[in-house]
Design an enzyme around this catalytic site. Structure first.
Site, PDB file in Angstrom:
ATOM      1  N   LEU A   1       0.903  -1.151   0.000  1.00 60.37           N
ATOM      2  CA  LEU A   1       0.000   0.000   0.000  1.00 60.37           C
ATOM      3  C   LEU A   1       0.936   1.194   0.000  1.00 60.37           C
ATOM      4  O   LEU A   1       1.872   1.245   0.810  1.00 60.37           O
ATOM      5  CB  LEU A   1      -0.878   0.019   1.257  1.00 60.37           C
ATOM      6  CG  LEU A   1      -2.148  -0.822   1.268  1.00 60.37           C
ATOM      7  CD1 LEU A   1      -2.776  -0.793   2.653  1.00 60.37           C
ATOM      8  CD2 LEU A   1      -3.148  -0.336   0.225  1.00 60.37           C
ATOM      9  N   ASP A   2       0.735   2.155  -0.892  1.00 58.95           N
ATOM     10  CA  ASP A   2       1.679   3.265  -0.939  1.00 58.95           C
ATOM     11  C   ASP A   2       1.604   4.096   0.333  1.00 58.95           C
ATOM     12  O   ASP A   2       0.696   3.946   1.157  1.00 58.95           O
ATOM     13  CB  ASP A   2       1.478   4.124  -2.195  1.00 58.95           C
ATOM     14  CG  ASP A   2       0.128   4.818  -2.246  1.00 58.95           C
ATOM     15  OD1 ASP A   2      -0.275   5.421  -1.241  1.00 58.95           O
ATOM     16  OD2 ASP A   2      -0.524   4.776  -3.309  1.00 58.95           O
ATOM     17  N   LYS A   3       2.567   4.965   0.514  1.00 55.80           N
ATOM     18  CA  LYS A   3       2.728   5.710   1.765  1.00 55.80           C
ATOM     19  C   LYS A   3       1.494   6.543   2.118  1.00 55.80           C
ATOM     20  O   LYS A   3       1.147   6.692   3.293  1.00 55.80           O
ATOM     21  CB  LYS A   3       3.962   6.619   1.668  1.00 55.80           C
ATOM     22  CG  LYS A   3       4.396   7.233   2.988  1.00 55.80           C
ATOM     23  CD  LYS A   3       5.748   7.918   2.851  1.00 55.80           C
ATOM     24  CE  LYS A   3       6.245   8.427   4.191  1.00 55.80           C
ATOM     25  NZ  LYS A   3       7.589   9.038   4.099  1.00 55.80           N
TER      26      LYS A   3
ATOM     27  N   SER B   1      -1.591   5.793   1.374  1.00 58.01           N
ATOM     28  CA  SER B   1      -2.771   4.952   1.537  1.00 58.01           C
ATOM     29  C   SER B   1      -2.754   4.252   2.892  1.00 58.01           C
ATOM     30  O   SER B   1      -1.718   4.167   3.558  1.00 58.01           O
ATOM     31  CB  SER B   1      -2.847   3.915   0.412  1.00 58.01           C
ATOM     32  OG  SER B   1      -2.905   4.548  -0.845  1.00 58.01           O
TER      33      SER B   1
ATOM     34  N   ARG C   1      -5.036   5.374  -7.975  1.00 55.01           N
ATOM     35  CA  ARG C   1      -4.661   6.793  -8.107  1.00 55.01           C
ATOM     36  C   ARG C   1      -4.471   7.167  -9.575  1.00 55.01           C
ATOM     37  O   ARG C   1      -4.922   8.221 -10.028  1.00 55.01           O
ATOM     38  CB  ARG C   1      -3.387   7.072  -7.305  1.00 55.01           C
ATOM     39  CG  ARG C   1      -3.567   6.914  -5.794  1.00 55.01           C
ATOM     40  CD  ARG C   1      -2.301   7.250  -5.029  1.00 55.01           C
ATOM     41  NE  ARG C   1      -2.448   6.974  -3.612  1.00 55.01           N
ATOM     42  CZ  ARG C   1      -3.012   7.811  -2.741  1.00 55.01           C
ATOM     43  NH1 ARG C   1      -3.461   8.987  -3.150  1.00 55.01           N
ATOM     44  NH2 ARG C   1      -3.126   7.484  -1.460  1.00 55.01           N
TER      45      ARG C   1
END
Length: 240
Positions: free
Chosen positions: A103-105, A107, A187
């Site tokens: 999960l990106d930073k 999220s 995104r």
């Protein structure tokens, strides 16, 4: 899981690894009645003795399977030297584990952590079509055209995303269920339609729903793990 004999003697509290190496050199250690070489590994069921006394039987270690609600700002990496805000240091689990996927930073939400590399590959491989569900808020009102475009595929990263289920939850909020995991996929999909994601939270992976507070982890229940493994029976563990 095989363990070096010197490490085992250290872990059970018999002596230090250096002390274990000395005992091995002196021929005082046996594994199943035989004197081992330096670096020999022991496995489940092996009998270890020092000076004729049983030190213990190596118990089979269970794999670790954790459900974690990742906060915004934490990075899903095991590279603790490079990334200060990494998931490993945040959780501080006592044994070595690693996240399944990312999960990106910016999220938040559900992510699995484990020491079972076999299950990692099966879950991550795109061809296995495992569902991941997200709740997303964007910067301006969405409409039917937005839902239709997101559902039927959007051109990103020189490809068109797979068809997916998208449901509007509010004026600027929607739910989306993906079976693929392109880099920053949601995104990028929103950006291609002229929207900017303000919040993104994963609430489900396959049969596992997010049910712990932000920043908290728990172990899988036996029922959850059994159901997950059933869903993975026909999954390939090789990457595309």
């Amino acid at each position: 899981m095989a363990t070096r004999i010197n490490k085992y003697l250290s872990e059970v509290g018999y002596c230090s690894r250096r002390g274990a190496d000395k005992l091995i050199e002196e021929g005082k250690v046996t594994i199943n009645g035989k004197i081992p070489e330096m670096g020999t590994k022991i496995k489940d069921g092996d009998h270890v003795e020092v000076d004729g006394q049983i030190v213990g039987k190596l118990k089979k270690q269970k794999n670790v399977y954790l459900i974690f609600n990742k906060p915004v700002g934490i990075v899903c990496t095991t590279d603790v030297k490079v990334e200060r805000d990494n998931i490993i240091d945040f959780i501080k689990y006592p044994t070595r584990i690693f996240p399944i996927g990312r999960l990106d930073k910016k999220s938040e939400g559900l992510i699995f952590l484990t020491d079972d590399g076999d299950i990692v590959n099966k879950i991550l491989r795109a061809r296995n079509n495992h569902e991941k569900e997200y709740v997303v808020s964007v910067n301006r009102p969405i409409n039917r055209d937005f839902i239709h475009s997101m559902s039927n595929g959007v051109e990103i990263l020189e490809t068109k995303t797979k068809k997916c289920l998208v449901e509007q939850l509010g004026p600027k909020k929607f739910k989306i269920i993906l079976t693929q995991g392109l880099n920053r996929q949601i995104r990028r999909m929103c950006e291609s339609l002229g929207y900017r994601v303000k919040s993104l939270k994963r609430i489900r992976i396959m049969n596992i729903k997010l049910d712990v507070p932000t920043g908290v982890y728990r172990e899988f229940t036996n029922a959850e793990l059994l159901e997950l493994k059933k869903l993975l029976v026909n999954s390939s563990k090789k990457f595309d």
